[in-house]
Design a protein around this motif. Structure first.
Motif, mmCIF file in Angstrom:
data_model
loop_
_atom_site.group_PDB
_atom_site.id
_atom_site.type_symbol
_atom_site.label_atom_id
_atom_site.label_comp_id
_atom_site.label_asym_id
_atom_site.label_seq_id
_atom_site.Cartn_x
_atom_site.Cartn_y
_atom_site.Cartn_z
ATOM 1 N N UNK A 17 22.868 36.427 40.858
ATOM 2 C CA UNK A 17 24.083 36.668 40.119
ATOM 3 C C UNK A 17 25.358 36.970 40.917
ATOM 4 N N UNK A 18 25.061 37.770 41.929
ATOM 5 C CA UNK A 18 26.172 38.144 42.876
ATOM 6 C C UNK A 18 26.684 36.737 43.506
ATOM 7 N N UNK A 19 26.038 35.718 43.709
ATOM 8 C CA UNK A 19 26.656 34.604 44.438
ATOM 9 C C UNK A 19 27.756 34.140 43.390
ATOM 10 N N UNK A 20 27.147 33.979 41.935
ATOM 11 C CA UNK A 20 28.084 33.485 40.989
ATOM 12 C C UNK A 20 29.293 34.475 40.694
ATOM 13 N N UNK A 21 29.122 35.604 40.793
ATOM 14 C CA UNK A 21 30.358 36.445 40.585
ATOM 15 C C UNK A 21 31.380 36.190 41.370
ATOM 16 N N UNK A 22 30.742 36.264 43.082
ATOM 17 C CA UNK A 22 31.746 35.947 43.995
ATOM 18 C C UNK A 22 32.470 34.501 43.742
ATOM 19 N N UNK A 23 31.998 33.571 43.605
ATOM 20 C CA UNK A 23 32.615 32.414 43.286
ATOM 21 C C UNK A 23 33.411 32.443 42.059
ATOM 22 N N UNK A 66 33.056 41.067 33.255
ATOM 23 C CA UNK A 66 32.188 41.831 34.097
ATOM 24 C C UNK A 66 32.877 41.640 35.602
ATOM 25 N N UNK A 67 32.942 40.430 35.829
ATOM 26 C CA UNK A 67 33.502 40.114 37.219
ATOM 27 C C UNK A 67 34.974 41.096 37.571
ATOM 28 N N UNK A 68 35.822 40.843 36.663
ATOM 29 C CA UNK A 68 37.118 41.667 36.774
ATOM 30 C C UNK A 68 36.767 43.163 36.754
ATOM 31 N N UNK A 69 36.130 43.524 35.646
ATOM 32 C CA UNK A 69 35.847 44.846 35.521
ATOM 33 C C UNK A 69 35.305 45.595 36.852
ATOM 34 N N UNK A 70 34.234 44.940 37.084
ATOM 35 C CA UNK A 70 33.405 45.562 38.011
ATOM 36 C C UNK A 70 34.209 45.418 39.516
ATOM 37 N N UNK A 74 41.067 34.558 40.759
ATOM 38 C CA UNK A 74 42.020 34.998 41.581
ATOM 39 C C UNK A 74 43.051 33.908 41.758
ATOM 40 N N UNK A 75 42.466 32.578 42.003
ATOM 41 C CA UNK A 75 43.482 31.411 42.288
ATOM 42 C C UNK A 75 44.128 30.861 40.995
ATOM 43 N N UNK A 76 43.459 31.069 39.726
ATOM 44 C CA UNK A 76 43.981 30.649 38.654
ATOM 45 C C UNK A 76 43.909 31.829 37.717
ATOM 46 N N UNK A 77 44.547 32.665 37.712
ATOM 47 C CA UNK A 77 44.880 33.929 36.796
ATOM 48 C C UNK A 77 44.906 33.453 35.505
ATOM 49 N N UNK A 78 45.691 32.638 35.051
ATOM 50 C CA UNK A 78 45.949 32.228 33.823
ATOM 51 C C UNK A 78 44.952 31.429 32.893
ATOM 52 N N UNK A 79 43.974 31.057 33.637
ATOM 53 C CA UNK A 79 42.995 30.110 33.173
ATOM 54 C C UNK A 79 41.733 30.921 32.430
#
Length: 338
Positions: free
Chosen positions: A297-303, A173-177, A309-314
Protein backbone atom coordinates in the motif's frame (compact mmCIF):
# COMPACT_ATOMS: atom_id res chain seq x y z
CA UNK A 1 -2.80 -8.67 -30.01
CA UNK A 2 -5.69 -6.29 -30.76
CA UNK A 3 -7.34 -4.87 -27.66
CA UNK A 4 -10.50 -2.76 -27.64
CA UNK A 5 -11.15 -0.70 -24.51
CA UNK A 6 -14.71 0.52 -24.32
CA UNK A 7 -13.91 3.67 -22.43
CA UNK A 8 -10.25 4.31 -21.77
CA UNK A 9 -10.66 7.97 -20.86
CA UNK A 10 -10.61 7.80 -17.05
CA UNK A 11 -8.92 5.94 -14.18
CA UNK A 12 -9.08 2.15 -14.71
CA UNK A 13 -9.92 2.32 -18.42
CA UNK A 14 -7.02 4.71 -19.02
CA UNK A 15 -4.68 2.48 -17.03
CA UNK A 16 -5.67 -0.57 -19.09
CA UNK A 17 -5.21 1.27 -22.38
CA UNK A 18 -1.89 2.79 -21.32
CA UNK A 19 -0.45 -0.51 -20.08
CA UNK A 20 -1.62 -2.42 -23.15
CA UNK A 21 0.01 0.16 -25.42
CA UNK A 22 3.22 0.07 -23.41
CA UNK A 23 3.32 -3.70 -23.89
CA UNK A 24 3.17 -3.29 -27.63
CA UNK A 25 -0.45 -4.30 -28.22
CA UNK A 26 -2.61 -2.71 -30.90
CA UNK A 27 -4.99 -0.71 -28.70
CA UNK A 28 -8.21 1.08 -29.62
CA UNK A 29 -10.13 3.23 -27.14
CA UNK A 30 -13.78 3.78 -28.02
CA UNK A 31 -15.60 6.39 -25.95
CA UNK A 32 -17.44 9.70 -26.00
CA UNK A 33 -14.41 11.36 -24.38
CA UNK A 34 -16.73 13.30 -22.07
CA UNK A 35 -15.13 12.25 -18.77
CA UNK A 36 -11.54 12.67 -19.91
CA UNK A 37 -9.04 11.95 -22.66
CA UNK A 38 -7.43 8.64 -23.57
CA UNK A 39 -3.72 8.20 -22.89
CA UNK A 40 -1.23 9.06 -25.60
CA UNK A 41 -0.52 6.21 -27.98
CA UNK A 42 -3.71 4.13 -28.41
CA UNK A 43 -5.99 4.85 -31.35
CA UNK A 44 -9.07 6.77 -30.25
CA UNK A 45 -12.43 6.25 -31.94
CA UNK A 46 -15.27 8.54 -30.80
CA UNK A 47 -18.43 6.53 -30.16
CA UNK A 48 -21.72 7.12 -28.38
CA UNK A 49 -23.60 4.05 -27.22
CA UNK A 50 -26.74 6.15 -26.78
CA UNK A 51 -26.83 6.41 -30.58
CA UNK A 52 -28.34 3.38 -32.42
CA UNK A 53 -25.39 3.57 -34.82
CA UNK A 54 -22.92 4.67 -32.16
CA UNK A 55 -20.48 1.77 -32.68
CA UNK A 56 -20.58 1.90 -36.48
CA UNK A 57 -17.03 3.27 -36.59
CA UNK A 58 -15.84 -0.12 -35.28
CA UNK A 59 -17.59 -2.13 -38.01
CA UNK A 60 -15.56 -4.83 -39.72
CA UNK A 61 -12.68 -5.11 -37.29
CA UNK A 62 -11.64 -8.16 -35.28
CA UNK A 63 -10.42 -7.77 -31.71
CA UNK A 64 -8.66 -10.43 -29.71
CA UNK A 65 -10.19 -9.02 -26.55
CA UNK A 66 -12.57 -6.32 -25.34
CA UNK A 67 -12.40 -4.66 -21.92
CA UNK A 68 -15.65 -2.98 -20.87
CA UNK A 69 -16.15 -1.09 -17.59
CA UNK A 70 -19.67 0.20 -18.20
CA UNK A 71 -22.36 0.46 -15.53
CA UNK A 72 -25.11 1.00 -18.12
CA UNK A 73 -27.12 -2.11 -18.99
CA UNK A 74 -28.25 -0.80 -22.38
CA UNK A 75 -24.68 0.15 -23.30
CA UNK A 76 -23.42 -3.32 -22.40
CA UNK A 77 -26.12 -5.08 -24.39
CA UNK A 78 -25.55 -2.85 -27.41
CA UNK A 79 -21.83 -3.62 -27.37
CA UNK A 80 -22.50 -7.35 -27.06
CA UNK A 81 -25.01 -7.33 -29.90
CA UNK A 82 -22.62 -5.37 -32.12
CA UNK A 83 -19.25 -6.87 -31.28
CA UNK A 84 -19.56 -10.31 -29.66
CA UNK A 85 -19.08 -12.20 -32.93
CA UNK A 86 -15.93 -10.20 -33.70
CA UNK A 87 -14.21 -10.61 -30.34
CA UNK A 88 -12.09 -13.46 -29.05
CA UNK A 89 -12.47 -12.78 -25.33
CA UNK A 90 -14.74 -10.49 -23.33
CA UNK A 91 -13.50 -8.85 -20.12
CA UNK A 92 -16.13 -7.11 -18.05
CA UNK A 93 -15.29 -5.08 -14.96
CA UNK A 94 -18.10 -5.56 -12.47
CA UNK A 95 -18.07 -4.72 -8.75
CA UNK A 96 -18.28 -6.31 -5.32
CA UNK A 97 -21.40 -4.17 -5.01
CA UNK A 98 -23.26 -7.00 -6.78
CA UNK A 99 -23.43 -8.93 -3.51
CA UNK A 100 -26.64 -8.95 -1.51
CA UNK A 101 -25.00 -9.75 1.82
CA UNK A 102 -21.80 -8.19 3.16
CA UNK A 103 -22.19 -9.32 6.75
CA UNK A 104 -19.89 -12.36 6.74
CA UNK A 105 -16.09 -11.92 6.48
CA UNK A 106 -14.17 -14.41 4.39
CA UNK A 107 -16.82 -15.17 1.82
CA UNK A 108 -15.91 -15.82 -1.81
CA UNK A 109 -17.52 -15.56 -5.23
CA UNK A 110 -18.84 -19.08 -4.86
CA UNK A 111 -20.78 -18.63 -1.64
CA UNK A 112 -22.08 -15.04 -1.60
CA UNK A 113 -25.65 -14.32 -2.73
CA UNK A 114 -26.19 -11.72 -5.43
CA UNK A 115 -28.58 -8.86 -5.72
CA UNK A 116 -31.42 -9.28 -8.21
CA UNK A 117 -30.93 -7.85 -11.70
CA UNK A 118 -31.91 -4.24 -12.35
CA UNK A 119 -35.68 -3.73 -12.55
CA UNK A 120 -37.29 -3.39 -15.97
CA UNK A 121 -36.77 0.09 -17.31
CA UNK A 122 -33.63 0.75 -15.26
CA UNK A 123 -30.60 0.95 -17.57
CA UNK A 124 -28.18 2.68 -15.22
CA UNK A 125 -27.59 3.74 -11.64
CA UNK A 126 -29.66 6.59 -10.33
CA UNK A 127 -28.78 9.32 -7.85
CA UNK A 128 -26.55 8.14 -5.01
CA UNK A 129 -25.70 5.07 -7.11
CA UNK A 130 -29.12 3.52 -6.57
CA UNK A 131 -29.32 0.25 -8.52
CA UNK A 132 -25.58 0.32 -9.22
CA UNK A 133 -25.07 -3.24 -8.01
CA UNK A 134 -28.25 -4.46 -9.71
CA UNK A 135 -27.11 -2.96 -13.02
CA UNK A 136 -23.78 -4.72 -12.75
CA UNK A 137 -25.62 -8.01 -12.07
CA UNK A 138 -27.68 -7.49 -15.23
CA UNK A 139 -24.56 -6.81 -17.28
CA UNK A 140 -22.75 -9.87 -15.91
CA UNK A 141 -25.69 -12.02 -16.98
CA UNK A 142 -25.81 -10.44 -20.41
CA UNK A 143 -22.08 -11.05 -20.96
CA UNK A 144 -22.23 -14.67 -19.86
CA UNK A 145 -25.39 -15.36 -21.84
CA UNK A 146 -24.00 -13.82 -25.04
CA UNK A 147 -20.39 -15.02 -25.14
CA UNK A 148 -20.46 -17.93 -22.69
CA UNK A 149 -18.35 -18.56 -19.57
CA UNK A 150 -15.32 -19.82 -21.51
CA UNK A 151 -14.98 -16.55 -23.44
CA UNK A 152 -15.77 -14.23 -20.54
CA UNK A 153 -13.70 -12.93 -17.63
CA UNK A 154 -15.92 -11.14 -15.10
CA UNK A 155 -13.92 -9.15 -12.58
CA UNK A 156 -15.83 -7.91 -9.54
CA UNK A 157 -13.56 -5.06 -8.58
CA UNK A 158 -13.19 -3.85 -5.01
CA UNK A 159 -11.92 -0.45 -3.92
CA UNK A 160 -9.52 0.74 -6.62
CA UNK A 161 -6.75 3.13 -5.57
CA UNK A 162 -3.79 4.88 -7.13
CA UNK A 163 -2.96 7.79 -9.42
CA UNK A 164 -5.92 9.40 -11.20
CA UNK A 165 -8.34 8.37 -8.42
CA UNK A 166 -10.44 11.52 -8.18
CA UNK A 167 -12.52 10.27 -5.25
CA UNK A 168 -11.90 11.31 -1.65
CA UNK A 169 -11.37 7.79 -0.30
CA UNK A 170 -7.73 6.77 -0.63
CA UNK A 171 -6.53 10.33 -1.45
CA UNK A 172 -7.91 11.56 1.89
CA UNK A 173 -5.53 9.34 3.83
CA UNK A 174 -2.61 10.07 1.53
CA UNK A 175 -3.07 13.81 2.09
CA UNK A 176 -3.84 13.54 5.78
CA UNK A 177 -0.95 11.28 6.70
CA UNK A 178 1.46 13.29 4.57
CA UNK A 179 0.51 16.37 6.61
CA UNK A 180 1.58 14.66 9.86
CA UNK A 181 0.54 15.57 13.40
CA UNK A 182 -2.03 13.73 15.48
CA UNK A 183 -4.31 11.74 13.15
CA UNK A 184 -7.80 10.57 14.05
CA UNK A 185 -8.04 6.86 13.19
CA UNK A 186 -11.53 5.35 13.18
CA UNK A 187 -12.81 2.29 14.98
CA UNK A 188 -10.46 -0.57 15.81
CA UNK A 189 -6.88 -1.08 14.58
CA UNK A 190 -7.78 -4.58 13.38
CA UNK A 191 -10.84 -3.62 11.29
CA UNK A 192 -10.27 -5.04 7.79
CA UNK A 193 -9.54 -2.96 4.72
CA UNK A 194 -9.34 -4.29 1.18
CA UNK A 195 -8.18 -2.50 -1.97
CA UNK A 196 -6.39 -3.00 -5.27
CA UNK A 197 -3.98 -0.65 -7.02
CA UNK A 198 -5.27 0.52 -10.40
CA UNK A 199 -2.07 -0.59 -12.15
CA UNK A 200 -2.24 -4.05 -10.59
CA UNK A 201 -5.88 -4.43 -11.61
CA UNK A 202 -5.14 -3.22 -15.14
CA UNK A 203 -2.31 -5.73 -15.43
CA UNK A 204 -4.59 -8.55 -14.27
CA UNK A 205 -7.34 -7.60 -16.72
CA UNK A 206 -4.79 -7.74 -19.54
CA UNK A 207 -3.47 -11.05 -18.21
CA UNK A 208 -7.01 -12.38 -18.35
CA UNK A 209 -7.51 -11.04 -21.86
CA UNK A 210 -4.28 -12.44 -23.27
CA UNK A 211 -4.51 -15.85 -21.56
CA UNK A 212 -8.27 -16.14 -22.17
CA UNK A 213 -9.00 -16.49 -18.49
CA UNK A 214 -12.60 -17.53 -18.00
CA UNK A 215 -14.73 -17.23 -14.89
CA UNK A 216 -15.85 -14.76 -12.26
CA UNK A 217 -13.45 -13.41 -9.66
CA UNK A 218 -13.26 -10.68 -7.02
CA UNK A 219 -10.69 -8.15 -8.20
CA UNK A 220 -9.17 -6.93 -4.96
CA UNK A 221 -6.24 -7.68 -2.70
CA UNK A 222 -6.13 -9.57 0.60
CA UNK A 223 -7.68 -7.84 3.60
CA UNK A 224 -5.37 -6.06 6.04
CA UNK A 225 -6.01 -4.38 9.39
CA UNK A 226 -6.66 -0.64 9.37
CA UNK A 227 -3.60 0.02 11.54
CA UNK A 228 -1.34 -1.79 9.09
CA UNK A 229 -2.88 0.07 6.16
CA UNK A 230 -2.55 3.55 7.70
CA UNK A 231 1.02 2.82 8.79
CA UNK A 232 1.84 1.65 5.26
CA UNK A 233 0.35 4.77 3.69
CA UNK A 234 2.24 6.96 6.15
CA UNK A 235 5.54 5.24 5.39
CA UNK A 236 4.86 5.58 1.66
CA UNK A 237 4.42 9.34 1.94
CA UNK A 238 7.49 9.82 4.11
CA UNK A 239 5.82 9.89 7.54
CA UNK A 240 6.89 6.70 9.32
CA UNK A 241 5.54 6.15 12.85
CA UNK A 242 2.39 8.25 12.44
CA UNK A 243 0.62 9.58 15.55
CA UNK A 244 -2.62 7.65 15.29
CA UNK A 245 -5.33 8.16 17.89
CA UNK A 246 -7.94 5.41 17.67
CA UNK A 247 -11.46 6.68 18.38
CA UNK A 248 -14.41 4.41 19.07
CA UNK A 249 -16.92 4.07 16.25
CA UNK A 250 -19.91 4.85 18.46
CA UNK A 251 -18.25 8.05 19.65
CA UNK A 252 -17.68 9.06 16.03
CA UNK A 253 -21.20 8.29 14.89
CA UNK A 254 -22.62 10.31 17.80
CA UNK A 255 -20.73 13.31 16.40
CA UNK A 256 -21.90 12.77 12.84
CA UNK A 257 -18.54 11.47 11.64
CA UNK A 258 -19.49 9.31 8.68
CA UNK A 259 -17.95 6.21 7.11
CA UNK A 260 -16.52 5.51 3.66
CA UNK A 261 -16.74 8.73 1.63
CA UNK A 262 -18.09 12.26 1.41
CA UNK A 263 -18.25 15.23 3.75
CA UNK A 264 -17.40 14.61 7.42
CA UNK A 265 -16.25 11.10 6.58
CA UNK A 266 -13.30 8.93 7.48
CA UNK A 267 -12.73 6.94 4.29
CA UNK A 268 -11.83 3.23 4.20
CA UNK A 269 -13.88 2.82 7.39
CA UNK A 270 -17.28 1.15 6.99
CA UNK A 271 -18.57 2.43 10.31
CA UNK A 272 -18.60 -0.70 12.41
CA UNK A 273 -21.99 -1.82 11.10
CA UNK A 274 -22.28 -5.64 11.42
CA UNK A 275 -24.10 -5.67 8.07
CA UNK A 276 -20.85 -4.49 6.42
CA UNK A 277 -18.42 -6.70 8.38
CA UNK A 278 -17.45 -8.62 5.25
CA UNK A 279 -17.52 -5.79 2.72
CA UNK A 280 -13.75 -5.26 2.93
CA UNK A 281 -12.87 -8.79 4.05
CA UNK A 282 -13.49 -11.07 1.10
CA UNK A 283 -11.60 -14.29 0.34
CA UNK A 284 -9.59 -13.62 -2.82
CA UNK A 285 -7.55 -16.83 -2.87
CA UNK A 286 -8.87 -17.74 -6.31
CA UNK A 287 -7.99 -14.33 -7.80
CA UNK A 288 -4.41 -14.52 -6.52
CA UNK A 289 -4.12 -18.07 -7.90
CA UNK A 290 -5.40 -16.74 -11.25
CA UNK A 291 -2.60 -14.20 -11.55
CA UNK A 292 -3.61 -11.10 -9.60
CA UNK A 293 -0.58 -9.53 -7.94
CA UNK A 294 -0.74 -6.70 -5.41
CA UNK A 295 1.86 -4.12 -4.48
CA UNK A 296 2.42 -2.75 -0.97
CA UNK A 297 0.00 0.00 0.00
CA UNK A 298 2.93 2.36 0.55
CA UNK A 299 3.84 2.14 -3.13
CA UNK A 300 0.28 3.09 -4.08
CA UNK A 301 0.35 5.96 -1.59
CA UNK A 302 3.65 7.29 -2.91
CA UNK A 303 2.45 7.25 -6.53
CA UNK A 304 -0.88 8.80 -5.54
CA UNK A 305 0.85 11.62 -3.66
CA UNK A 306 3.05 12.37 -6.68
CA UNK A 307 -0.03 12.58 -8.88
CA UNK A 308 -1.98 14.68 -6.36
CA UNK A 309 0.94 17.09 -6.08
CA UNK A 310 1.12 17.51 -9.85
CA UNK A 311 -2.66 17.88 -10.31
CA UNK A 312 -4.01 19.33 -7.02
CA UNK A 313 -7.34 20.34 -8.56
CA UNK A 314 -8.17 16.82 -9.73
CA UNK A 315 -9.15 15.23 -6.41
CA UNK A 316 -12.66 15.84 -5.13
CA UNK A 317 -12.45 17.46 -1.68
CA UNK A 318 -14.01 15.36 1.02
CA UNK A 319 -13.39 13.47 4.19
CA UNK A 320 -13.12 14.95 7.64
CA UNK A 321 -12.11 18.60 7.72
CA UNK A 322 -9.13 19.44 9.88
CA UNK A 323 -11.13 21.69 12.20
CA UNK A 324 -13.74 18.98 12.77
CA UNK A 325 -11.02 16.38 13.29
CA UNK A 326 -9.32 18.55 15.91
CA UNK A 327 -12.59 19.15 17.76
CA UNK A 328 -13.46 15.44 17.82
CA UNK A 329 -10.00 14.62 19.10
CA UNK A 330 -10.33 17.25 21.86
CA UNK A 331 -13.66 15.77 22.94
CA UNK A 332 -12.26 12.23 22.83
CA UNK A 333 -9.26 13.14 25.00
CA UNK A 334 -11.45 15.12 27.39
CA UNK A 335 -13.81 12.19 27.87
CA UNK A 336 -11.03 9.69 28.38
CA UNK A 337 -8.96 11.95 30.65
CA UNK A 338 -11.91 13.38 32.54
Amino acid sequence: MRILVLGGTRFLGRAVARLAHDRGYDVTCAARSVSGAPPAGPRFVPVDRDDPDGLAALDGGWFDAVVDVTRRVDHARYALDTLADRVGHWVFVSSVSVYADHSVPGRSVADTPLLPPAPDGVDGPGPDFRFYGECKVSIERAVLDRVGPDRAFVCRAGLIVGPEDTSDRFPYWVRRLADGGEVLAPGRPDEPVQWVDVEDLAAWLLHGATTRLGGTFDGTGPARGMAEVLAGIAAGVGRPDPRLTWVDGGFLRARDVRPWSGDRSLPLWVGGDPADAGFLARDVTDALAAGLTVRPVGASARATLDWMTSTPEAVRPGGLGRAVEAEVLREWHAERDG
